[in-house]
Design an enzyme around this catalytic site. Sequence first.
Site, short mmCIF file in Angstrom:
data_model
loop_
_atom_site.label_atom_id
_atom_site.label_comp_id
_atom_site.label_asym_id
_atom_site.label_seq_id
_atom_site.Cartn_x
_atom_site.Cartn_y
_atom_site.Cartn_z
N ASP A 18 0.85 -1.20 0.00
CA ASP A 18 0.00 0.00 0.00
C ASP A 18 0.88 1.25 0.00
OD1 ASP A 18 -2.62 1.15 2.31
OD2 ASP A 18 -1.60 2.13 0.63
N ASP A 42 -6.22 6.93 -5.43
CA ASP A 42 -6.61 8.33 -5.15
C ASP A 42 -7.40 8.38 -3.83
OD1 ASP A 42 -8.35 10.83 -7.23
OD2 ASP A 42 -7.04 11.03 -5.49
N THR A 130 -3.46 2.07 -14.67
CA THR A 130 -3.68 0.63 -14.94
C THR A 130 -4.89 0.08 -14.18
OG1 THR A 130 -2.24 -0.14 -13.14
CG2 THR A 130 -1.21 0.27 -15.30
N VAL A 132 -8.74 1.88 -12.87
CA VAL A 132 -9.99 2.44 -13.46
C VAL A 132 -9.75 2.94 -14.89
CG1 VAL A 132 -11.61 4.39 -13.25
CG2 VAL A 132 -10.97 3.05 -11.23
N1 APR Z 1 -1.31 1.48 -3.11
C1 APR Z 1 -0.69 1.24 -4.31
N2 APR Z 1 -1.36 0.99 -5.46
C2 APR Z 1 -2.72 0.96 -5.39
C3 APR Z 1 -3.43 1.21 -4.19
C4 APR Z 1 -2.66 1.48 -3.02
N3 APR Z 1 -3.24 1.73 -1.83
N4 APR Z 1 -4.78 1.12 -4.46
C5 APR Z 1 -4.88 0.82 -5.77
N5 APR Z 1 -3.65 0.69 -6.33
C6 APR Z 1 -3.28 0.37 -7.70
C7 APR Z 1 -4.30 -0.37 -8.53
O1 APR Z 1 -4.22 -1.77 -8.29
C8 APR Z 1 -3.79 -0.02 -9.93
O2 APR Z 1 -2.77 -0.94 -10.33
O3 APR Z 1 -3.08 1.60 -8.37
C9 APR Z 1 -3.14 1.36 -9.77
C10 APR Z 1 -3.92 2.51 -10.39
O4 APR Z 1 -5.29 2.24 -10.27
P1 APR Z 1 -6.39 3.38 -9.93
O5 APR Z 1 -6.24 3.81 -8.53
O6 APR Z 1 -7.70 2.86 -10.39
O7 APR Z 1 -5.94 4.64 -10.83
P2 APR Z 1 -6.06 4.87 -12.41
O8 APR Z 1 -6.19 3.62 -13.17
O9 APR Z 1 -4.92 5.81 -12.72
O10 APR Z 1 -7.46 5.64 -12.55
C11 APR Z 1 -7.55 6.93 -12.00
O11 APR Z 1 -9.41 6.29 -10.68
O12 APR Z 1 -9.42 6.39 -8.43
C12 APR Z 1 -9.83 7.04 -9.55
O13 APR Z 1 -9.85 9.37 -8.95
C13 APR Z 1 -9.15 8.39 -9.70
O14 APR Z 1 -10.52 9.02 -11.53
C14 APR Z 1 -9.24 8.58 -11.17
C15 APR Z 1 -9.00 7.18 -11.72
#
Ligand code: APR
Length: 187
Positions: A18, A42, A130, A132
Amino acid sequence: MKTIPENLRKRMRWLRGDITRLDVDAIVNAANPSLRGGGGVDGAIHRAAGPELLRWCIEHCPQGVDYGQAVISPGFDLKARYVIHAVGPDCRRFRDEEQCAGLLRAAYRNSLALAAEKQLESVAFPNISTGVYGFPKEKAAPIAVETVAEFLERHHFPRRVIFAVFDAENARLYRELLGEETTETDE
Ligand code: APR
């Protein structure tokens, strides 16, 4: 992907965990253009940083941030001193693969430029876009590693980059690219 020279290789690590728990100078947030928080990493970063982070974003980025761009804020309740909010490409919107790849490179490069400006020692990245945003993980991983290596080749700072991997597929990809997982962020 071209081989990473040893002097750069030792400045790049990956670990499974995390990102909000890492004791590094800055953690990078995979944000959206509104910079008002969201799900995924996020949401996790805003929860761990506390409400001050959202207040800072509203005050300093009233218009939000464009895809491919990044801004740096204090880390507030996080162990990290700073959060670098990077907006990667939303591949649900940008259908063109090259455009998506270019925006992903820009998100990493602009995040690193902010860290270099503050001469930070250590920066941790999640796997931007990678989740959402649907950027294929097997394509995003080599782009991330190559972009970081190219930047570190030309800059002393940040001294170390850690890829904070959260899921099994990314762990496999980063193991292939960077070898075994590291346990410490201050190696
Ligand atoms: N620590 C590290 N990596 C994480 C964590 C965490 N706590 N939580 C999720 N991830 C990983 C996910 O498994 C994925 O591989 O972060 C990577 C990016 O995934 P998302 O958080 O979905 O971000 P992204 O794909 O860039 O989409 C961004 O999603 O959360 C919303 O507000 C954000 O609209 C934006 C979109």
